[in-house]
Design an enzyme around this catalytic site. Structure first.
Site, mmCIF file in Angstrom:
data_model
loop_
_atom_site.group_PDB
_atom_site.id
_atom_site.type_symbol
_atom_site.label_atom_id
_atom_site.label_comp_id
_atom_site.label_asym_id
_atom_site.label_seq_id
_atom_site.Cartn_x
_atom_site.Cartn_y
_atom_site.Cartn_z
ATOM 1 N N TYR A 139 0.821 -1.219 0.000
ATOM 2 C CA TYR A 139 0.000 0.000 0.000
ATOM 3 C C TYR A 139 0.854 1.268 0.000
ATOM 4 O O TYR A 139 0.379 2.339 -0.353
ATOM 5 C CB TYR A 139 -0.935 0.025 1.215
ATOM 6 N N LYS A 190 3.056 -15.248 2.389
ATOM 7 C CA LYS A 190 2.971 -15.977 1.114
ATOM 8 C C LYS A 190 4.407 -16.303 0.709
ATOM 9 O O LYS A 190 4.875 -15.942 -0.379
ATOM 10 C CB LYS A 190 2.235 -15.084 0.093
ATOM 11 N N ASP A 222 -3.484 -17.869 1.616
ATOM 12 C CA ASP A 222 -4.644 -18.518 0.988
ATOM 13 C C ASP A 222 -5.198 -19.608 1.910
ATOM 14 O O ASP A 222 -6.414 -19.739 2.079
ATOM 15 C CB ASP A 222 -4.285 -19.074 -0.399
ATOM 16 N N ASP A 246 -5.632 -6.692 5.946
ATOM 17 C CA ASP A 246 -6.809 -5.939 5.511
ATOM 18 C C ASP A 246 -7.933 -6.929 5.179
ATOM 19 O O ASP A 246 -9.081 -6.809 5.626
ATOM 20 C CB ASP A 246 -6.400 -5.131 4.269
ATOM 21 N N ASP A 250 -11.260 -8.372 7.884
ATOM 22 C CA ASP A 250 -12.666 -8.204 7.486
ATOM 23 C C ASP A 250 -13.373 -9.549 7.433
ATOM 24 O O ASP A 250 -14.530 -9.677 7.840
ATOM 25 C CB ASP A 250 -12.770 -7.514 6.122
#
Ligand code: NAD
Length: 359
Positions: A139, A190, A222, A246, A250
């Site tokens: 980001y 990852k 994942d 992020d 959620d």
């Protein structure tokens, strides 16, 4: 004496913060010592001074040991230029106070297990704390942009980037938080594909040497997304980077099914933090005494635990919230069809009453 900056903000902010402040005040005769000072923020502050984060509010936040934040935003400020919008206040506070660690617990209360989109037997007992790094990763990494490549085609690019020191400090928050809970930390990355993640995994493993009593595991993002749906009970604390966090935070919050119940914290390197419910200012229900104040009350409990080192008082508040739910008290957002509901203030009254008996 510890100082708390109280920033109610917009919409339902004032209503829900008022209940959290009452709850903190209830603990004062039982030995909780703190000073609270209030200041405007968001659209409310813009209306008063032309700035969503006035200097006096920022100075108060800077001088405080912790910040209790309601929520900001509302349709009446949506047409303002971006830098004047209420949401800039929260971004500005994060930046100015160097709040790099976002903590979001996702807890299923047994009485509310039916509110989840998953089967009650899968989610019941879920109690996971997701720690997301807030200031780095893809980001913010440079370079980034949209350019034209050699073939004359537009291409977009971003840079996933973490310095060792950034990984180390968020890993420490993960291990320290695990020490305050069930001593299990799962680092999500990852590393099978990304160099950044390989460094992440190496550094987290190094930091683990300082925390021999915490059981560290690693999981690919994942798989973590699947495991949260398959068996969320397996997790205690999850620590991860900005983008993975992020998405996973959620996902985990939605598993609880009740936005009005979830607190959060954003911490700096010294344990100072900003505490707020994960929901917004809910302008559709503002001023009607129907908002659920429990996410904000639970944010106050997190404030006591993480910034004031008052774990016993934090547990008292969490216990009081469980007790009012067990009694069947519900605001409209967490009530099942046909169940009787109470308002914001009455829910605050119930938590205060449950706390009034010293425990
Ligand atoms: P929201 O979270 O405010 O509301 C979504 C839905 O959930 C609404 O129907 C609302 O009534 C309900 N809801 C939210 N909190 C509740 C509570 N405590 N009790 C009962 N019901 C509750 O999200 P939104 O409608 O997308 O955004 C409204 C405003 O809030 C926007 O201006 C947005 O920018 C802002 N916002 C602020 C923050 C923040 O302050 N950190 C976070 C998210 C959104």
């Amino acid at each position: 004496m510890k100082k708390i900056a109280v920033l109610p903000g917009d919409g339902i902010g004032a209503e829900i913060i008022a209940q959290a402040v009452r709850v903190l005040r209830t603990l004062e005769p039982q030995g909780l010592v703190l000073e609270m000072a209030e200041a405007p923020v968001g659209g409310t502050a813009y209306d008063l001074s032309g700035d969503p984060l006035p200097k006096a509010t920022l100075d108060l936040a800077r001088s405080a040991d912790a910040i209790l934040f309601g929520s900001v935003g509302g349709w009446q400020w949506d047409k303002l230029p971006r830098e004047k919008r209420p949401e800039q206040a929260i971004l500005g506070l994060r930046k100015e106070l160097k709040l790099f660690a976002n903590l979001r617990p996702a807890v299923i209360y047994p009485e509310l297990a039916a509110a989840s989109t998953l089967k009650a037997e899968v989610v019941s007992g879920m109690d996971v704390l997701i720690i997301r790094e807030l200031t780095g990763d893809i980001y913010f990494g440079q370079p980034r942009g949209i350019r034209t490549n050699a073939a004359g085609e537009r291409e977009g690019f971003d840079t996933m980037l973490y310095a060792e020191s950034e990984i180390r400090r968020i890993a420490r928050v993960g291990f320290e938080s695990a020490l305050k809970r069930n001593r299990r930390l799962c680092s999500v990355d990852k590393a099978n594909v990304l160099e950044t993640s390989q460094l992440w995994r190496d550094v987290v493993t190094e930091v683990a040497k300082d925390y021999p009593t915490v059981e560290l595991s690693h999981m690919y993002v994942d798989n973590a997304a699947m495991q949260l749906l398959r068996n969320p009970r397996q997790f205690d604390v999850i620590v991860t980077g900005n983008m993975f966090g992020d998405i996973l935070s959620d996902e985990a919050s939605m598993l609880t099914g009740s936005i009005g119940m979830l607190p959060s914290a954003s911490l700096d390197a010294n344990g100072k933090g900003l505490y707020e419910p994960i929901h917004g200012s809910a302008p559709d229900i503002a001023g009607k005494d129907v908002a659920n104040p429990l996410a904000t009350i639970l944010s106050a409990a997190m404030l006591l635990r993480y910034s004031l080192d008052q774990d016993a008082f934090a547990r008292r508040i969490e216990g009081a919230v469980s007790a009012v739910l067990a009694k069947g008290l519900r605001t409209s957002d967490i009530a099942e069809k046909g169940e009787p509901v109470i308002g914001t203030r009455a829910m605050g009254d119930a938590v205060v009453a449950a706390l009034a008996i010293p425990g």
